[in-house]
Write a protein that holds these residues in place. Sequence first.
Motif, PDB file in Angstrom:
ATOM      1  N   ILE A   1      -8.609  -5.105  -5.662  1.00  7.30           N
ATOM      2  CA  ILE A   1      -7.473  -4.300  -5.201  1.00  7.30           C
ATOM      3  C   ILE A   1      -7.473  -4.345  -3.685  1.00  7.30           C
ATOM      4  CG2 ILE A   1      -6.323  -2.066  -5.254  1.00  7.30           C
ATOM      5  CD1 ILE A   1      -7.961  -1.435  -7.799  1.00  7.30           C
ATOM      6  N   ALA A   2      -6.526  -5.085  -3.123  1.00  9.98           N
ATOM      7  CA  ALA A   2      -6.487  -5.311  -1.681  1.00  9.98           C
ATOM      8  C   ALA A   2      -5.574  -4.337  -0.955  1.00  9.98           C
ATOM      9  CB  ALA A   2      -6.030  -6.743  -1.397  1.00  9.98           C
ATOM     10  N   ALA A   3      -4.662  -3.679  -1.685  1.00  4.79           N
ATOM     11  CA  ALA A   3      -3.709  -2.780  -1.034  1.00  4.79           C
ATOM     12  C   ALA A   3      -3.102  -1.827  -2.046  1.00  4.79           C
ATOM     13  CB  ALA A   3      -2.596  -3.581  -0.353  1.00  4.79           C
ATOM     14  N   VAL A   4      -2.802  -0.631  -1.568  1.00  7.63           N
ATOM     15  CA  VAL A   4      -2.002   0.336  -2.318  1.00  7.63           C
ATOM     16  C   VAL A   4      -0.781   0.634  -1.463  1.00  7.63           C
ATOM     17  CG1 VAL A   4      -1.875   2.692  -3.221  1.00  7.63           C
ATOM     18  CG2 VAL A   4      -3.965   1.338  -3.534  1.00  7.63           C
ATOM     19  N   ILE A   5       0.392   0.429  -2.033  1.00  8.67           N
ATOM     20  CA  ILE A   5       1.643   0.636  -1.301  1.00  8.67           C
ATOM     21  C   ILE A   5       2.418   1.750  -1.988  1.00  8.67           C
ATOM     22  CG2 ILE A   5       3.768  -0.400  -0.454  1.00  8.67           C
ATOM     23  CD1 ILE A   5       2.398  -3.111  -0.570  1.00  8.67           C
ATOM     24  N   SER A   6       2.723   2.790  -1.226  1.00  7.70           N
ATOM     25  CA  SER A   6       3.407   3.962  -1.779  1.00  7.70           C
ATOM     26  C   SER A   6       4.824   4.064  -1.248  1.00  7.70           C
ATOM     27  CB  SER A   6       2.628   5.236  -1.418  1.00  7.70           C
ATOM     28  OG  SER A   6       3.327   6.386  -1.856  1.00  7.70           O
ATOM     29  N   SER A   7       5.714   4.574  -2.081  1.00  6.53           N
ATOM     30  CA  SER A   7       7.085   4.845  -1.640  1.00  6.53           C
ATOM     31  C   SER A   7       7.201   6.215  -0.983  1.00  6.53           C
ATOM     32  CB  SER A   7       8.049   4.762  -2.828  1.00  6.53           C
ATOM     33  OG  SER A   7       7.747   5.782  -3.779  1.00  6.53           O
ATOM     34  N   ARG A   8       6.083   6.966  -0.973  1.00  7.27           N
ATOM     35  CA  ARG A   8       6.071   8.296  -0.347  1.00  7.27           C
ATOM     36  C   ARG A   8       4.809   8.452   0.484  1.00  7.27           C
ATOM     37  NH1 ARG A   8       6.224  12.460  -5.023  1.00  7.27           N
ATOM     38  NH2 ARG A   8       5.504  13.722  -3.272  1.00  7.27           N
ATOM     39  N   ALA A   9       4.982   8.951   1.692  1.00  6.95           N
ATOM     40  CA  ALA A   9       3.831   9.129   2.578  1.00  6.95           C
ATOM     41  C   ALA A   9       2.891  10.213   2.086  1.00  6.95           C
ATOM     42  CB  ALA A   9       4.320   9.456   3.988  1.00  6.95           C
ATOM     43  N   ASP A  10       3.411  11.172   1.293  1.00  7.65           N
ATOM     44  CA  ASP A  10       2.585  12.290   0.836  1.00  7.65           C
ATOM     45  C   ASP A  10       2.030  12.082  -0.572  1.00  7.65           C
ATOM     46  OD1 ASP A  10       4.989  12.489  -0.524  1.00  7.65           O
ATOM     47  OD2 ASP A  10       5.192  14.659  -0.264  1.00  7.65           O
ATOM     48  N   ALA A  11       2.135  10.883  -1.112  1.00 13.10           N
ATOM     49  CA  ALA A  11       1.633  10.617  -2.463  1.00 13.10           C
ATOM     50  C   ALA A  11       0.106  10.739  -2.487  1.00 13.10           C
ATOM     51  CB  ALA A  11       2.055   9.236  -2.930  1.00 13.10           C
ATOM     52  N   PHE A  12      -0.413  11.464  -3.464  1.00  6.34           N
ATOM     53  CA  PHE A  12      -1.860  11.635  -3.566  1.00  6.34           C
ATOM     54  C   PHE A  12      -2.557  10.310  -3.855  1.00  6.34           C
ATOM     55  CE2 PHE A  12      -5.770  12.868  -5.925  1.00  6.34           C
ATOM     56  CZ  PHE A  12      -6.401  13.543  -4.879  1.00  6.34           C
ATOM     57  N   ALA A  13      -1.831   9.360  -4.397  1.00  5.45           N
ATOM     58  CA  ALA A  13      -2.405   8.045  -4.653  1.00  5.45           C
ATOM     59  C   ALA A  13      -2.979   7.428  -3.383  1.00  5.45           C
ATOM     60  CB  ALA A  13      -1.355   7.124  -5.256  1.00  5.45           C
ATOM     61  N   LEU A  14      -2.373   7.704  -2.239  1.00  5.12           N
ATOM     62  CA  LEU A  14      -2.889   7.174  -0.978  1.00  5.12           C
ATOM     63  C   LEU A  14      -4.250   7.775  -0.651  1.00  5.12           C
ATOM     64  CD1 LEU A  14       0.382   7.117   1.155  1.00  5.12           C
ATOM     65  CD2 LEU A  14      -0.864   5.134   0.250  1.00  5.12           C
TER      66      LEU A  14
END
Length: 213
Positions: free
Chosen positions: A32-45
Motif C-alpha cells: 500500500i503506497a498511498a491512501v487518497i481521500s476525497s475529504r481532508a477530515d476522513a478518519f481513514a487518513l
Amino acid sequence: MTRIAVLVSGGGTNLQALIDAQGRGELKNGVIAAVISSRADAFALERAARAGIPGYVVSRKDYGSNREMTAALVEQLRGLEIGLVVLAGFLHILTEEMVQAYPNAILNVHPALIPSFCGAGYYGLHVHEKALDYGVKVTGATVHFVNEEPDGGPIVLQKAVDIREDDTPETLQRRVMEQCEWSILPRAVSLFCEGRLHVEGRHVKITEGAVWQ
C-alpha cells in the motif's frame, strides 16, 4: 512489487483490513503506497498515518465536475506510479478517464452479492436496508473490477452470510463487513498483485498457486 493506492471517503474500515493484512504478510507482491481521500477530515487518513502510509487529499469540492476530479486523481496516481487502485468506501462517481487509465486494475468492494442490490444509489446502509426489505435469506459482499457501469465490472470474489430474523440494517452491515468484506478484499488484492487474475469477458479466471486463506 505492485504499488497500491486505496481511495477512501470516510472511516476506512476496509482500508484497515488491508493494512492489517499487509502487516501479516498477506498482500503477496503488493504494498500500500498511498491512501487518497476525497475529504481532508476522513478518519481513514489517520489510519494511514498510524501505519506509516502517505496520505493525500483530492477533494470533490475543489473541482467543478466529477470529470475534473477524476483527471486530478489519475494525475496523482500516475505520479505515484500506482499499479492497482482499490476503492474502499470512496463515495464519488469517477468518470471513464479512470477506467481508461487503469483497465482491469481497479478493484471495488460492494456490500451485497452482485447483481443483487447494486448499481446507482446502492451504497452504505441503503444496501442492507434493501436486502432486509426484500426478504432475501442470504447476502454478502462482492469484490469486482471497475468499469464504466456502476457495480457492473467482472466479479473477482464473493462471500455470503445468512440473514437472521432479528437483523437490523446496522447489525447486517457489521456482519457483512467483518465476515465478508474484510476477508475477500485483501485476498482479491493479493491475487491481483500475484498476477493470478485474468479477465475473459465477464469472467475472472484465477490461476492455480499457493494463496493465503
